[in-house]
Motif scaffolding. Structure first.
Motif, PDB file in Angstrom:
ATOM      1  N   ALA A 176       0.821  -1.184   0.108  1.00  0.00           N
ATOM      2  CA  ALA A 176      -0.050   0.111   0.084  1.00  0.00           C
ATOM      3  C   ALA A 176       0.922   1.215   0.002  1.00  0.00           C
ATOM      4  O   ALA A 176       0.588   2.365  -0.796  1.00  0.00           O
ATOM      5  CB  ALA A 176      -0.930   0.033   1.277  1.00  0.00           C
ATOM      6  N   LEU A 177       1.834   1.258   0.736  1.00  0.00           N
ATOM      7  CA  LEU A 177       3.069   2.272   0.739  1.00  0.00           C
ATOM      8  C   LEU A 177       3.327   2.449  -0.710  1.00  0.00           C
ATOM      9  O   LEU A 177       3.805   3.682  -1.166  1.00  0.00           O
ATOM     10  CB  LEU A 177       3.850   2.157   1.957  1.00  0.00           C
ATOM     11  N   GLN A 178       3.734   1.232  -1.330  1.00  0.00           N
ATOM     12  CA  GLN A 178       4.337   1.531  -2.721  1.00  0.00           C
ATOM     13  C   GLN A 178       3.251   2.032  -3.550  1.00  0.00           C
ATOM     14  O   GLN A 178       3.521   2.909  -4.471  1.00  0.00           O
ATOM     15  CB  GLN A 178       4.529  -0.051  -3.141  1.00  0.00           C
ATOM     16  N   LEU A 179       2.081   1.993  -3.455  1.00  0.00           N
ATOM     17  CA  LEU A 179       0.963   2.769  -4.129  1.00  0.00           C
ATOM     18  C   LEU A 179       1.272   4.187  -3.879  1.00  0.00           C
ATOM     19  O   LEU A 179       1.208   4.990  -5.109  1.00  0.00           O
ATOM     20  CB  LEU A 179      -0.463   2.345  -3.720  1.00  0.00           C
ATOM     21  N   CYS A 180       1.499   4.577  -2.836  1.00  0.00           N
ATOM     22  CA  CYS A 180       1.582   6.083  -2.571  1.00  0.00           C
ATOM     23  C   CYS A 180       2.807   6.529  -3.261  1.00  0.00           C
ATOM     24  O   CYS A 180       2.684   7.713  -3.859  1.00  0.00           O
ATOM     25  CB  CYS A 180       1.746   6.242  -1.007  1.00  0.00           C
ATOM     26  N   ARG A 181       3.753   5.782  -3.237  1.00  0.00           N
ATOM     27  CA  ARG A 181       5.001   6.232  -3.980  1.00  0.00           C
ATOM     28  C   ARG A 181       4.716   6.346  -5.517  1.00  0.00           C
ATOM     29  O   ARG A 181       5.312   6.914  -6.264  1.00  0.00           O
ATOM     30  CB  ARG A 181       6.104   5.045  -3.796  1.00  0.00           C
ATOM     31  N   ILE A 182       3.981   5.139  -5.749  1.00  0.00           N
ATOM     32  CA  ILE A 182       3.621   5.337  -7.419  1.00  0.00           C
ATOM     33  C   ILE A 182       2.870   6.423  -7.845  1.00  0.00           C
ATOM     34  O   ILE A 182       3.103   7.258  -8.729  1.00  0.00           O
ATOM     35  CB  ILE A 182       2.988   4.089  -7.789  1.00  0.00           C
ATOM     36  N   ILE A 183       2.038   6.869  -6.997  1.00  0.00           N
ATOM     37  CA  ILE A 183       1.273   7.977  -7.451  1.00  0.00           C
ATOM     38  C   ILE A 183       2.009   9.288  -7.346  1.00  0.00           C
ATOM     39  O   ILE A 183       2.024  10.226  -8.338  1.00  0.00           O
ATOM     40  CB  ILE A 183      -0.035   8.285  -6.196  1.00  0.00           C
ATOM     41  N   ARG A 184       2.926   9.285  -6.234  1.00  0.00           N
ATOM     42  CA  ARG A 184       3.805  10.555  -6.316  1.00  0.00           C
ATOM     43  C   ARG A 184       4.628  10.629  -7.444  1.00  0.00           C
ATOM     44  O   ARG A 184       4.850  11.609  -8.055  1.00  0.00           O
ATOM     45  CB  ARG A 184       4.758  10.741  -5.034  1.00  0.00           C
ATOM     46  N   GLU A 185       5.218   9.509  -7.730  1.00  0.00           N
ATOM     47  CA  GLU A 185       5.931   9.273  -9.125  1.00  0.00           C
ATOM     48  C   GLU A 185       5.632   9.813 -10.431  1.00  0.00           C
ATOM     49  O   GLU A 185       5.940  10.445 -11.200  1.00  0.00           O
ATOM     50  CB  GLU A 185       6.868   7.857  -8.927  1.00  0.00           C
ATOM     51  N   GLY A 186       3.975   9.084 -10.400  1.00  0.00           N
ATOM     52  CA  GLY A 186       3.385   9.588 -11.671  1.00  0.00           C
ATOM     53  C   GLY A 186       3.038  10.911 -11.640  1.00  0.00           C
ATOM     54  O   GLY A 186       3.401  11.486 -12.778  1.00  0.00           O
ATOM     55  N   ILE A 187       2.873  11.745 -10.770  1.00  0.00           N
ATOM     56  CA  ILE A 187       2.439  12.986 -10.775  1.00  0.00           C
ATOM     57  C   ILE A 187       3.783  13.926 -11.265  1.00  0.00           C
ATOM     58  O   ILE A 187       3.862  14.634 -11.827  1.00  0.00           O
ATOM     59  CB  ILE A 187       1.993  13.495  -9.525  1.00  0.00           C
ATOM     60  N   ARG A 188       5.047  13.473 -10.577  1.00  0.00           N
ATOM     61  CA  ARG A 188       6.305  13.919 -10.757  1.00  0.00           C
ATOM     62  C   ARG A 188       6.631  13.928 -12.164  1.00  0.00           C
ATOM     63  O   ARG A 188       7.427  14.836 -12.843  1.00  0.00           O
ATOM     64  CB  ARG A 188       7.251  13.331  -9.737  1.00  0.00           C
ATOM     65  N   LEU A 189       6.223  12.721 -12.846  1.00  0.00           N
ATOM     66  CA  LEU A 189       6.742  12.408 -14.345  1.00  0.00           C
ATOM     67  C   LEU A 189       5.823  13.005 -15.129  1.00  0.00           C
ATOM     68  O   LEU A 189       5.782  13.036 -16.470  1.00  0.00           O
ATOM     69  CB  LEU A 189       6.756  10.942 -14.328  1.00  0.00           C
ATOM     70  N   ASN A 190       4.746  13.751 -14.914  1.00  0.00           N
ATOM     71  CA  ASN A 190       3.648  14.221 -15.517  1.00  0.00           C
ATOM     72  C   ASN A 190       3.093  13.337 -16.413  1.00  0.00           C
ATOM     73  O   ASN A 190       2.604  13.501 -17.707  1.00  0.00           O
ATOM     74  CB  ASN A 190       4.317  15.524 -16.401  1.00  0.00           C
ATOM     75  N   ILE A 191       2.675  12.166 -15.719  1.00  0.00           N
ATOM     76  CA  ILE A 191       2.039  11.166 -16.445  1.00  0.00           C
ATOM     77  C   ILE A 191       0.473  11.593 -16.540  1.00  0.00           C
ATOM     78  O   ILE A 191       0.020  12.099 -15.584  1.00  0.00           O
ATOM     79  CB  ILE A 191       2.060   9.553 -15.774  1.00  0.00           C
ATOM     80  N   GLU A 197      -2.226 -11.496  -9.411  1.00  0.00           N
ATOM     81  CA  GLU A 197      -2.647 -10.544 -10.740  1.00  0.00           C
ATOM     82  C   GLU A 197      -1.548  -9.286 -10.657  1.00  0.00           C
ATOM     83  O   GLU A 197      -1.380  -8.638  -9.587  1.00  0.00           O
ATOM     84  CB  GLU A 197      -3.792 -10.257 -10.654  1.00  0.00           C
ATOM     85  N   GLU A 198      -1.153  -9.016 -11.707  1.00  0.00           N
ATOM     86  CA  GLU A 198      -0.168  -7.820 -11.708  1.00  0.00           C
ATOM     87  C   GLU A 198      -0.654  -6.719 -12.920  1.00  0.00           C
ATOM     88  O   GLU A 198      -1.348  -7.199 -13.868  1.00  0.00           O
ATOM     89  CB  GLU A 198       1.296  -8.119 -12.294  1.00  0.00           C
ATOM     90  N   TRP A 199      -0.285  -5.429 -12.717  1.00  0.00           N
ATOM     91  CA  TRP A 199      -0.788  -4.259 -13.609  1.00  0.00           C
ATOM     92  C   TRP A 199       0.321  -4.174 -14.876  1.00  0.00           C
ATOM     93  O   TRP A 199       1.499  -4.299 -14.336  1.00  0.00           O
ATOM     94  CB  TRP A 199      -0.966  -3.072 -12.940  1.00  0.00           C
ATOM     95  N   ASN A 200      -0.054  -4.177 -15.926  1.00  0.00           N
ATOM     96  CA  ASN A 200       0.858  -3.993 -17.190  1.00  0.00           C
ATOM     97  C   ASN A 200       1.510  -2.730 -17.286  1.00  0.00           C
ATOM     98  O   ASN A 200       2.667  -2.545 -17.916  1.00  0.00           O
ATOM     99  CB  ASN A 200       0.180  -4.762 -18.370  1.00  0.00           C
ATOM    100  N   ASP A 201       0.835  -1.616 -17.304  1.00  0.00           N
ATOM    101  CA  ASP A 201       1.099  -0.334 -17.451  1.00  0.00           C
ATOM    102  C   ASP A 201       1.960   0.212 -16.232  1.00  0.00           C
ATOM    103  O   ASP A 201       1.395   0.906 -15.517  1.00  0.00           O
ATOM    104  CB  ASP A 201      -0.128   0.635 -17.680  1.00  0.00           C
ATOM    105  N   VAL A 202       3.276   0.135 -16.361  1.00  0.00           N
ATOM    106  CA  VAL A 202       4.217   0.243 -15.317  1.00  0.00           C
ATOM    107  C   VAL A 202       4.781   1.942 -15.599  1.00  0.00           C
ATOM    108  O   VAL A 202       5.945   1.671 -15.744  1.00  0.00           O
ATOM    109  CB  VAL A 202       5.346  -0.804 -14.875  1.00  0.00           C
ATOM    110  N   PHE A 203       3.909   2.882 -15.542  1.00  0.00           N
ATOM    111  CA  PHE A 203       4.422   4.193 -16.027  1.00  0.00           C
ATOM    112  C   PHE A 203       5.469   4.829 -15.067  1.00  0.00           C
ATOM    113  O   PHE A 203       5.943   5.731 -15.471  1.00  0.00           O
ATOM    114  CB  PHE A 203       2.899   4.974 -15.966  1.00  0.00           C
ATOM    115  N   TRP A 204       5.522   4.383 -14.053  1.00  0.00           N
ATOM    116  CA  TRP A 204       6.295   4.998 -12.844  1.00  0.00           C
ATOM    117  C   TRP A 204       7.659   4.406 -13.357  1.00  0.00           C
ATOM    118  O   TRP A 204       8.659   4.935 -12.593  1.00  0.00           O
ATOM    119  CB  TRP A 204       5.903   4.549 -11.512  1.00  0.00           C
ATOM    120  N   HIS A 205       7.910   3.736 -14.341  1.00  0.00           N
ATOM    121  CA  HIS A 205       9.491   3.340 -14.532  1.00  0.00           C
ATOM    122  C   HIS A 205       9.692   3.995 -15.859  1.00  0.00           C
ATOM    123  O   HIS A 205      10.718   3.700 -16.435  1.00  0.00           O
ATOM    124  CB  HIS A 205       9.490   1.583 -14.836  1.00  0.00           C
TER     125      HIS A 205
END
Length: 167
Positions: A35-50, A158-166
């Motif tokens: 769940a904390l990883q989700l928080c980091r992913i949201i921050r990273e996605g916003i930082r990368l202007n996804i 199950e995994e998510w395929n769109d790993v925009f944070w990378h």
């Protein structure tokens, strides 16, 4: 001796109790870290202007496939150990309801994503530091075994395929 521990606490029982307590702590810790990883992913996605909808798609998937089940398991198996009247449980349940509404928000996506990240991290920290510590003090061996069983049975792979944070 803790009033919730079995009365017959020989060394074997104590070792069994400690082993199950450690296993439950590890299982919960793993879900809290996800769940904390989700928080980091949201921050990273916003930082990368996804694009915000792309981040929202991921958070919706994560909530529906993982987080909602985790919150349900907590409510059914962890929180009852302390009881509905316990102040920490009242706060956690209120935070869970607010989070659910944020995940369901479809109009103000940026604001919702920022608030999800912030509120989810706070909820996890409360659960990880306060509630889990209180549960450790009073859970019975039977309760620990039940939690273990439920958390092992409901593991999601199950995994998510769109790993925009990378990007």
């Amino acid at each position: 001796m803790n009033k919730f521990e079995p009365m017959n606490t020989n060394d074997t029982d104590k070792a069994d109790y400690e082993r199950h307590l450690e296993q439950v702590t590890e299982l919960l810790g793993k879900e809290y870290n996800e769940a904390l990883q989700l928080c980091r992913i949201i921050r990273e996605g916003i930082r990368l202007n996804i694009p915000l909808q792309r981040i929202k798609n991921y958070t919706d998937w994560y909530y529906n496939s993982r987080l909602a089940l985790h919150l349900k398991k907590e409510s059914e198996y962890i929180f009852p150990i302390l009881g509905d009247d316990h102040e920490l449980i009242k706060k956690a349940l209120t935070k869970q309801r607010r989070l659910k509404r944020l995940f369901e928000e479809n109009d103000q996506i940026e604001k919702s994503l920022n608030r999800i990240e912030e509120k989810l991290e706070r909820l996890i920290r409360i659960n990880e530091k306060s509630i889990l510590n209180e549960v450790k003090k009073c859970a019975t061996l039977e309760q620990l075994k039940q939690i273990e069983k439920v958390y092992h049975k409901n593991r999601i792979t199950e995994e998510w395929n769109d790993v925009f944070w990378h990007n």
